[in-house]
Design a protein around this motif. Structure first.
Motif, mmCIF file in Angstrom:
data_model
loop_
_atom_site.group_PDB
_atom_site.id
_atom_site.type_symbol
_atom_site.label_atom_id
_atom_site.label_comp_id
_atom_site.label_asym_id
_atom_site.label_seq_id
_atom_site.Cartn_x
_atom_site.Cartn_y
_atom_site.Cartn_z
ATOM 1 N N GLN A 114 -11.835 18.805 12.517
ATOM 2 C CA GLN A 114 -12.942 19.412 13.250
ATOM 3 C C GLN A 114 -13.553 20.624 12.538
ATOM 4 N N VAL A 115 -12.965 21.045 11.433
ATOM 5 C CA VAL A 115 -13.504 22.186 10.681
ATOM 6 C C VAL A 115 -14.665 21.707 9.818
ATOM 7 N N LEU A 116 -15.809 22.311 10.012
ATOM 8 C CA LEU A 116 -17.005 21.952 9.248
ATOM 9 C C LEU A 116 -17.048 22.690 7.914
ATOM 10 N N ALA A 117 -16.546 23.930 7.906
ATOM 11 C CA ALA A 117 -16.532 24.737 6.674
ATOM 12 C C ALA A 117 -15.533 25.869 6.828
ATOM 13 N N ALA A 118 -14.964 26.282 5.701
ATOM 14 C CA ALA A 118 -14.099 27.457 5.638
ATOM 15 C C ALA A 118 -14.397 28.121 4.307
ATOM 16 N N TYR A 119 -14.683 29.408 4.338
ATOM 17 C CA TYR A 119 -15.108 30.110 3.133
ATOM 18 C C TYR A 119 -14.699 31.577 3.201
ATOM 19 N N GLU A 120 -14.473 32.147 2.030
ATOM 20 C CA GLU A 120 -14.127 33.566 1.972
ATOM 21 C C GLU A 120 -15.385 34.406 2.160
ATOM 22 N N ILE A 121 -15.243 35.472 2.918
ATOM 23 C CA ILE A 121 -16.322 36.440 3.064
ATOM 24 C C ILE A 121 -15.936 37.638 2.202
ATOM 25 N N PRO A 122 -16.636 37.849 1.094
ATOM 26 C CA PRO A 122 -16.271 38.950 0.198
ATOM 27 C C PRO A 122 -16.378 40.311 0.889
ATOM 28 N N ALA A 123 -15.471 41.200 0.524
ATOM 29 C CA ALA A 123 -15.505 42.561 1.075
ATOM 30 C C ALA A 123 -16.869 43.167 0.779
ATOM 31 N N GLY A 124 -17.452 43.797 1.776
ATOM 32 C CA GLY A 124 -18.753 44.434 1.603
ATOM 33 C C GLY A 124 -19.931 43.530 1.903
ATOM 34 N N LYS A 125 -19.707 42.210 2.056
ATOM 35 C CA LYS A 125 -20.828 41.304 2.321
ATOM 36 C C LYS A 125 -21.361 41.476 3.740
ATOM 37 N N ALA A 126 -20.474 41.498 4.705
ATOM 38 C CA ALA A 126 -20.884 41.668 6.106
ATOM 39 C C ALA A 126 -20.681 43.135 6.483
ATOM 40 N N ASN A 127 -21.746 43.778 6.904
ATOM 41 C CA ASN A 127 -21.713 45.214 7.197
ATOM 42 C C ASN A 127 -20.703 45.588 8.269
ATOM 43 N N ASN A 128 -20.477 44.740 9.241
ATOM 44 C CA ASN A 128 -19.615 45.074 10.382
ATOM 45 C C ASN A 128 -18.133 44.932 10.094
ATOM 46 N N LEU A 129 -17.752 44.404 8.948
ATOM 47 C CA LEU A 129 -16.335 44.108 8.706
ATOM 48 C C LEU A 129 -15.456 45.346 8.770
ATOM 49 N N GLU A 130 -15.876 46.453 8.177
ATOM 50 C CA GLU A 130 -15.043 47.660 8.211
ATOM 51 C C GLU A 130 -14.845 48.143 9.641
ATOM 52 N N VAL A 131 -15.891 48.058 10.450
ATOM 53 C CA VAL A 131 -15.783 48.458 11.855
ATOM 54 C C VAL A 131 -14.796 47.548 12.572
ATOM 55 N N ILE A 132 -14.843 46.261 12.278
ATOM 56 C CA ILE A 132 -13.930 45.307 12.911
ATOM 57 C C ILE A 132 -12.498 45.574 12.467
ATOM 58 N N PHE A 133 -12.282 45.882 11.189
ATOM 59 C CA PHE A 133 -10.937 46.216 10.718
ATOM 60 C C PHE A 133 -10.403 47.433 11.476
ATOM 61 N N GLU A 134 -11.255 48.433 11.649
ATOM 62 C CA GLU A 134 -10.855 49.634 12.399
ATOM 63 C C GLU A 134 -10.502 49.271 13.840
ATOM 64 N N GLU A 135 -11.334 48.439 14.454
ATOM 65 C CA GLU A 135 -11.092 48.046 15.847
ATOM 66 C C GLU A 135 -9.788 47.262 15.975
ATOM 67 N N ILE A 136 -9.498 46.404 15.015
ATOM 68 C CA ILE A 136 -8.237 45.643 15.050
ATOM 69 C C ILE A 136 -7.057 46.612 14.970
ATOM 70 N N GLU A 137 -7.130 47.558 14.051
ATOM 71 C CA GLU A 137 -6.056 48.539 13.919
ATOM 72 C C GLU A 137 -5.861 49.312 15.223
ATOM 73 N N MET A 138 -6.936 49.733 15.834
ATOM 74 C CA MET A 138 -6.852 50.486 17.092
ATOM 75 C C MET A 138 -6.365 49.583 18.231
ATOM 76 N N HIS A 139 -6.807 48.344 18.217
ATOM 77 C CA HIS A 139 -6.450 47.374 19.260
ATOM 78 C C HIS A 139 -4.938 47.116 19.303
ATOM 79 N N LEU A 140 -4.314 47.156 18.126
ATOM 80 C CA LEU A 140 -2.896 46.845 18.040
ATOM 81 C C LEU A 140 -1.993 48.041 18.302
ATOM 82 N N LEU A 141 -2.569 49.226 18.446
ATOM 83 C CA LEU A 141 -1.736 50.424 18.719
ATOM 84 C C LEU A 141 -1.177 50.398 20.119
#
Length: 141
Positions: A114-141
């Motif tokens: 059922q997977v149509l595509a799987a691909y790496e998203i290079p660091a810095g490509k999507a602007n929101n990624l750093e914010v999401i990484f921060e949110e994940i870190e905070m979410h797991l505290l």
């Protein structure tokens, strides 16, 4: 407490296009990768009342000190990363994977029918990624 946006992150992010419900896709992903992704509280961006929640799963490999996070990119009211419209899910690893390991991981994910595509998203490509990484870190505290 908010982390500085100047931090450097050692994450690998894979975008996955798959139109299954999160719980069903997680079942197949667990089977294919030999994982035990388990459902956590939804990931919410920001502390505001009414923040959108995105499905969030965690698999931990203790001996490698490596976590795998499966996060939905879809909510009825908006995408987690709007620039990645083709991705229904993100598999985020709190480590920089070797090229060989990334290739193996992508290959296994792509074997799920059922997977149509799987691909790496290079660091810095999507602007929101750093914010999401921060949110994940905070979410797991």
């Amino acid at each position: 407490m908010k982390l500085s946006s100047g931090s450097t992150y050692n994450y690998t992010t894979i975008g996955i296009a798959c139109h299954m419900k999160d719980y069903r896709f997680t079942f197949f992903l667990n089977e294919q990768l030999g994982f035990q992704l388990r459902r956590m509280d939804d990931l919410k961006l920001g502390e505001e009342e009414g923040s959108l929640g995105y499905s969030f799963y965690l698999h931990n490999i203790t001996e490698e000190r490596r976590n795998f996070y499966l996060v939905s990119n879809f909510h009825e009211e908006g995408r987690l990363i709007p620039a990645e419209k083709g991705a229904d899910f993100f598999l985020i690893v709190n480590d920089i994977l070797s090229a060989v390991h990334k290739k193996q991981l992508l290959s296994k994910i792509q074997k799920i029918p059922q997977v149509l595509a799987a691909y790496e998203i290079p660091a810095g490509k999507a602007n929101n990624l750093e914010v999401i990484f921060e949110e994940i870190e905070m979410h797991l505290l």
